[in-house]
Design an enzyme around this catalytic site. Structure first.
Site, PDB file in Angstrom:
ATOM      1  N   ARG A  93       0.856  -1.114   0.090  1.00 33.06           N
ATOM      2  CA  ARG A  93      -0.095  -0.107   0.120  1.00 33.06           C
ATOM      3  C   ARG A  93       0.970   1.077  -0.032  1.00 33.06           C
ATOM      4  NH1 ARG A  93      -3.548  -2.688  -1.383  1.00 33.06           N
ATOM      5  NH2 ARG A  93      -5.340  -3.523  -0.673  1.00 33.06           N
ATOM      6  N   HIS A 137      -0.835   0.052  -9.928  1.00 33.45           N
ATOM      7  CA  HIS A 137      -1.325  -0.942  -9.041  1.00 33.45           C
ATOM      8  C   HIS A 137      -2.074  -2.171  -9.943  1.00 33.45           C
ATOM      9  CE1 HIS A 137      -3.981  -1.128  -5.056  1.00 33.45           C
ATOM     10  NE2 HIS A 137      -3.540  -2.492  -5.301  1.00 33.45           N
TER      11      HIS A 137
END
Ligand code: NDP
Length: 323
Positions: free
Chosen positions: A238, A286
């Site tokens: 993250r 991502h």
């Protein structure tokens, strides 16, 4: 688990990602076979909210859970659940089940292997040389087993990544919160006191931790300062794990050779962010390990069947720990 006898039981699905439609299609098919009593509903078609017993979600909109007062469990369509757990309308007692692997492990292993090879064979330098038409043959390769990789996280993904690296001749070491026994060939250490030593011995540091209060900002100058000269950072967990300015500073002064980053504090990464302009940082959007529609649907349905039979499914989140 309490059910209102005779009442329709529904699963409400919401997936903010592009894989949503394929996942819902697969979910409907698999529910029909394995749990035909559960009616799939695609948000915003909630129907009678009192009939919604399960919610399967990825980034649900604000207020999603508010009318769903009869929920028995929430099934996250992701491995990381930090945003879900932050939802103020998610009742504290509700079981949250996250994805375990569901096809992501293999993709993550490939992604990290790419980054490790990039660093090990000194591609940041080779790419810079090529950009200036410089025929530099001063980038020696050393044996994979002498190139040390530290993996923050020894969970479902950390272990799969480590196993792939072992297959490719590396000797990775995983770091976790608790003591664990890992497959042969993977080194292991645990606890806060072991982290700096791991960084000291890692030419590549890979972050595969869940985002919790304990792991936020963990990739910072304290770690970068002790890594071997020319170290490389891979963050596929993250964005909030990484202190952006500390990474830029370490690369700018030549302490680190570069980084491969898949996740960011703000996504999409804003055009003016300095990561885009730093040629030694590879930015990916991502995509390291997107949820796989069929495998995800299979895991969700399997969890529901277990819950319906009063059994505990895998992937139950410890809400106190945040993962
Ligand atoms: P797991 O829960 O299986 O593993 C988490 C690991 O982190 C465990 O080994 C755990 O230790 C360790 N850990 C947690 N807190 C600490 C701490 N304070 N100190 C040291 N170690 C700690 O998670 P997964 O492997 O399934 O997923 C990891 C993360 O990867 C997800 O949370 C998600 O954010 C990210 N992800 C990113 C994707 C992408 O495409 N970029 C795709 C999928 C996931 P212990 O074993 O002791 O519990």
């Amino acid at each position: 688990m309490n059910k209102d006898i005779g009442m329709t039981q529904a699963l409400l699905f919401h997936c903010a990602g592009p894989e949503g439609p394929a996942m819902f299609k697969s979910l409907c098919k698999q529910l029909e076979h394995k749990a035909p009593d559960i009616e799939p509903r695609l948000w915003p078609e909630v129907g009678n909210p009192d009939e919604v017993r399960y919610a399967a979600v990825w980034l649900p909109p604000d207020g999603f859970f508010e009318p769903l007062t009869k929920l028995a469990a929430v099934l996250a369509l992701s491995a990381g659940v930090e945003r879900l757990l932050d939802d103020p309308h998610l009742p504290a007692h509700l079981p949250v089940i996250r994805l375990e692997d569901a096809g992501m492990g293999e993709l993550m292993a490939e992604y990290v292997l790419y980054g490790v090879l990039h660093a090990h064979r000194q591609f940041p330098q080779l790419v810079a040389n090529a950009a200036t038409a410089h025929w530099g043959r001063d980038c020696p390769g050393n044996a994979a087993k002498a190139f040390h990789i530290g993996i923050l996280g020894a969970g479902v993904l950390g272990q799969q990544v480590a196993m792939r690296l072992v297959k490719n001749g590396y000797t990775p070491t995983c770091w976790s919160r608790t003591n664990r026994s890992l497959p042969e060939g993977i080194g292991h250490c645990h606890g806060d006191e072991a982290l700096l030593d791991l960084a000291r011995n890692s030419q590549v540091l890979v972050c595969l931790l869940p985002l919790t209060t304990a792991t936020r900002n963990i990739l910072d100058k304290e770690l970068f300062n002790v890594m071997p000269a020319g170290g490389f950072v891979i963050n596929a967990a993250r964005g909030e794990h990484l202190v952006d300015r500390d990474l830029i500073a370490a690369i700018s002064r030549g302490a680190l050779a570069g980084a491969l980053l898949d996740v960011f504090r703000e996504e999409p990464l804003p055009a003016e962010h300095p990561f885009w302009a730093e040629s030694r940082i590879i930015v990916t959007p991502h995509i390291a390990a997107p949820s796989q529609p069929t495998a995800t649907a299979a895991q969700v349905v399997d969890s529901i069947v277990k819950l319906e039979h009063g059994q505990q499914p895998g992937g139950l989140v410890n809400r106190e720990l945040g993962y």
